[in-house]
Design an enzyme around this catalytic site. Structure first.
Site, short mmCIF file in Angstrom:
data_model
loop_
_atom_site.label_atom_id
_atom_site.label_comp_id
_atom_site.label_asym_id
_atom_site.label_seq_id
_atom_site.Cartn_x
_atom_site.Cartn_y
_atom_site.Cartn_z
CE LYS A 127 28.26 27.96 -67.95
NZ LYS A 127 26.91 28.00 -68.52
CE LYS A 184 28.43 27.12 -73.40
NZ LYS A 184 27.75 26.13 -72.58
NE ARG A 218 15.17 21.85 -59.87
CZ ARG A 218 14.35 22.43 -59.00
NH1 ARG A 218 13.27 23.07 -59.43
NH2 ARG A 218 14.59 22.39 -57.69
C1 5MM Z 1 22.15 25.96 -69.64
O1 5MM Z 1 22.06 27.36 -69.50
C2 5MM Z 1 23.17 28.05 -68.93
C3 5MM Z 1 22.72 29.26 -68.18
O2 5MM Z 1 21.96 28.92 -67.11
P1 5MM Z 1 21.52 30.10 -66.10
O3 5MM Z 1 21.19 31.30 -66.93
O4 5MM Z 1 20.34 29.51 -65.42
O5 5MM Z 1 22.69 30.32 -65.20
C4 5MM Z 1 24.04 28.70 -70.01
O6 5MM Z 1 25.21 29.27 -69.47
C5 5MM Z 1 24.41 27.71 -71.03
O7 5MM Z 1 25.37 26.83 -70.49
C6 5MM Z 1 25.01 28.38 -72.26
O8 5MM Z 1 24.45 29.64 -72.52
C7 5MM Z 1 24.72 27.49 -73.42
O9 5MM Z 1 23.32 27.27 -73.49
P2 5MM Z 1 22.58 27.60 -74.84
O10 5MM Z 1 21.14 27.27 -74.55
O11 5MM Z 1 22.83 29.05 -75.14
O12 5MM Z 1 23.23 26.67 -75.84
#
Ligand code: 5MM
Length: 336
Positions: free
Chosen positions: A134, A217, A44
């Protein structure tokens, strides 16, 4: 200009965007296993330090959202991950929710948890170098969902989280994600997303959150992934702009979209049109996870030692998104 507003502008001005590298270990395990790489802390770290050392970080990325494991890790060349991020000029962010759990009395819906002990965790993250945080609320669409209960309880949690983050001198990213799963139309997504965002702002205002010191967001307005509706990028951009114009107070400096399962190109094209047609005063940029990392992860998994190949792909994607964040992207640029 307040300190918080300065942080916001440092992260999202001039076409800069956010890299959402805050996958929890469970999500990162899914991503790594899908490309046949074992999900160990070392792997990771290796993927993440490879992309965070990329050239494009300097000109394009204003902030990186990390998961608890990563903010505490040291790179293989000795630097801490927050130091690596700040050496490119970007700010470190941290996911502080502890995940979406079953919502009592509406068991098919989710409530995001993590408020207990949050004030203390924020102090720890600030010392580690975090300057923004976040929290993601998730909502699914069906005839009866999202329910008033899910809309209210997630908005309340997002507002309590935001107030605590600002108290700790950090910027909260407020992420209410209306999922694209389902066969609903884009108009239904518009209606439900508007309701969700409006309720979030009702609660943020009630909790006295400084709106000039947050980043919203949201999802874009899309038809469900099983919908028969074909919605053009032009319609996506128009509906998304209209929805935000009607539901986001003017004090908010900017919006950084999630990609939510769109392909890399779709997420770029939609963001580009949003910026071309943006008549609001909100900065509109990206905070993508999958739409920035998918191709890079695939290449990396083929040879985890070939950092250059991984970085080339990542640099390209990030540059395309930064162009889109200024309305300057085109298909032709994808292949140059
Ligand atoms: C990176 O993924 C985040 C969620 O992780 P977990 O589900 O493991 O907590 C997610 O919050 C992400 O920051 C946002 O959805 C934006 O990611 P995407 O892939 O939708 O652009």
């Amino acid at each position: 200009m307040s300190e918080l507003n300065k942080i916001v502008l440092k992260i999202i001005s001039n076409g800069k965007g956010i890299l959402a590298a805050d996958e929890s270990n469970a999500t990162m395990t899914k991503r790594l296993e899908s490309v046949n790489v074992p999900s160990t802390p070392e792997n990771r770290l290796l993927f993440r330090e490879s992309i965070l050392s990329s050239e494009s970080m300097k000109e394009c990325i204003g902030g990186v959202i990390l998961y608890d494991e990563t903010i505490n890790q040291k790179t293989s060349f000795g630097k801490s991950i927050p130091d690596l991020i700040s050496s490119s000029g970007a700010l470190t962010g941290i996911k502080v929710d502890t995940g979406a759990k079953e919502l009592a009395n509406s068991s098919e819906e989710k409530i995001t948890e993590g408020l207990d002990g949050l004030r203390e965790r924020l102090k720890k993250y600030y010392k580690l170098g975090a300057r923004f945080a976040k929290w993601r609320g998730v909502y699914s669409i069906s005839e009866e969902y999202p329910s008033k209960l899910a809309i209210y309880s997630n908005a309340h949690a997002l507002a309590r989280y935001s107030a605590l983050v600002q108290e700790s001198r950090m910027v909260p990213i407020v992420e209410p994600e209306v999922l694209m799963d389902g066969d609903h139309s884009a108009d239904t997504c518009y209606k439900k997303t508007s309701e969700v965002i409006k309720k979030c702002f009702d609660e943020l205002i009630l909790h006295k959150v400084d709106l000039s010191g947050i980043i919203l967001k949201p999802n874009m307005i899309l038809a469900g992934n099983r919908s028969k509706d074909k919605v053009s990028s032009k319609e996506v951009s128009q509906k998304t702009l209209q929805c935000l114009k009607n539901s986001v107070p003017n004090e908010v400096p900017g919006v950084s979209f999630l990609s939510g399962g769109q392909s890399e190109i779709e997420a770029t094209e939609n963001l580009n049109l949003i910026n071309k047609n943006n008549k609001t005063k909100f900065i509109m940029t990206y905070s993508y996870g999958r739409a920035l990392q998918q191709s890079a992860l695939k290449i990396w998994s083929k040879n985890t030692k070939d950092i250059e190949a991984t970085q080339n792909i990542f640099n390209h994607r990030v540059k395309m998104c930064t162009l889109a964040a200024q309305g300057k992207w085109s298909y032709e640029l994808e292949n140059q």
